[in-house]
Enzyme design. Sequence first.
Site, PDB file in Angstrom:
ATOM      1  CE1 TYR A  60      32.152  29.224  34.245  1.00 56.51           C
ATOM      2  CE2 TYR A  60      34.280  29.850  34.974  1.00 56.51           C
ATOM      3  CZ  TYR A  60      33.326  29.129  35.031  1.00 56.51           C
ATOM      4  OH  TYR A  60      33.321  28.250  36.006  1.00 56.51           O
ATOM      5  CE  LYS A 106      51.405  50.017  53.518  1.00 58.76           C
ATOM      6  NZ  LYS A 106      50.734  51.222  53.702  1.00 58.76           N
TER       7      LYS A 106
END
EC number: 5.1.1.1
Length: 366
Positions: A253, A33
């Site tokens: 950042y 899955k």
Amino acid sequence: MRPAQASIDLEALRHNYRLAKRLGGSKALAVVKADAYGHGAVPCAQALEPEADGFAVACIEEALELRQAGIRAPILLLEGFFEHDELRLIAEHDLWTVAATPQQVRALAAFQSPRPLRVWLKMDSGMHRLGLSPEDFRAAWLRLRGLPQIASLVLMTHLARADELDCSRTDEQAVAFALTAGGMRAETSLRNSPGLLGWPALRNDWSRPGLMLYGANPFPQDTENTAQLRPVMTLRSRIILVRDLPVGEPVGYGARFVAERPTRVGVVAMGYADGYPQFAPNGTPVLVDGQVCPLIGRVSMDMLTVDLTDHPQADIGATVQLWGQAPRVGPLATQCNVSAYQLLCGLKRLPRTYVGSAAVGEVAAR
């Protein structure tokens, strides 16, 4: 071409499936899955089909993708069906379905199927997600077992805390399931990856290995069994720029990293949009041409930065390994306060290359 990519070792995948079979002593559905946990459902199923007892997916869309790719082995829908119309597709494509709700049981009882269906009846033994209560479970078995549209029933449940080896909840669930299913003449399915790797006393006819197929350890620490797993995915990229920073200069950042010594910084073409964890802390290890180097600064959308000060030979074009045989995805996930499941399933835009299977070919991309 941007150098970031995931390499998938299909021979390692087959090794891990065989390990699941050996540990379980039973048949095993390979859980593919979520695009085989980010590894590519079709290539992984093609590699496993010659020896797999069957496959498990979440929903009918995932099952039909495998059928359209030529996979003929049994495929189980772990969530069952959502609409009554899906039952005809289940019959048409010879799929197996879970029945985990009273509504699904009623729909199966009323369905005039063109061919008998194989149904996996799911009991809620303590997960409290999908699954029938013990009373409804017994009633559903009595209701469905003699119907002409039902070829056979498999009795299943799902372990909620098997990844906690010191937790009694797994034994409690196993006892609850055995007490309810006792006397019902049907095959059973109980063990998932942590159940196979860490709970040898549990027994069932069908196991459902998922995470372990891809070489990831569901436990915080290695065990004798998890040490036998082989990582299937290796996440790699390259250094695209090298720069020198003086003491006191920040990187990235938010200035999360500030140089405390003259620092040689390597910029890597890999970011959180590729699936690398955005909040990986300073010091997270990566391999640069085989040598461990620490991540520095915040991971950006498309890039991250590493400290090359102690690796002066590394330069533009150097290979960077983010996870694989080393570093392993499990410890990285723990360090970043996420799960290995989340990291593996999060690789949405990277091309994948496949090795270890002549049936699939050496290279395939998303």
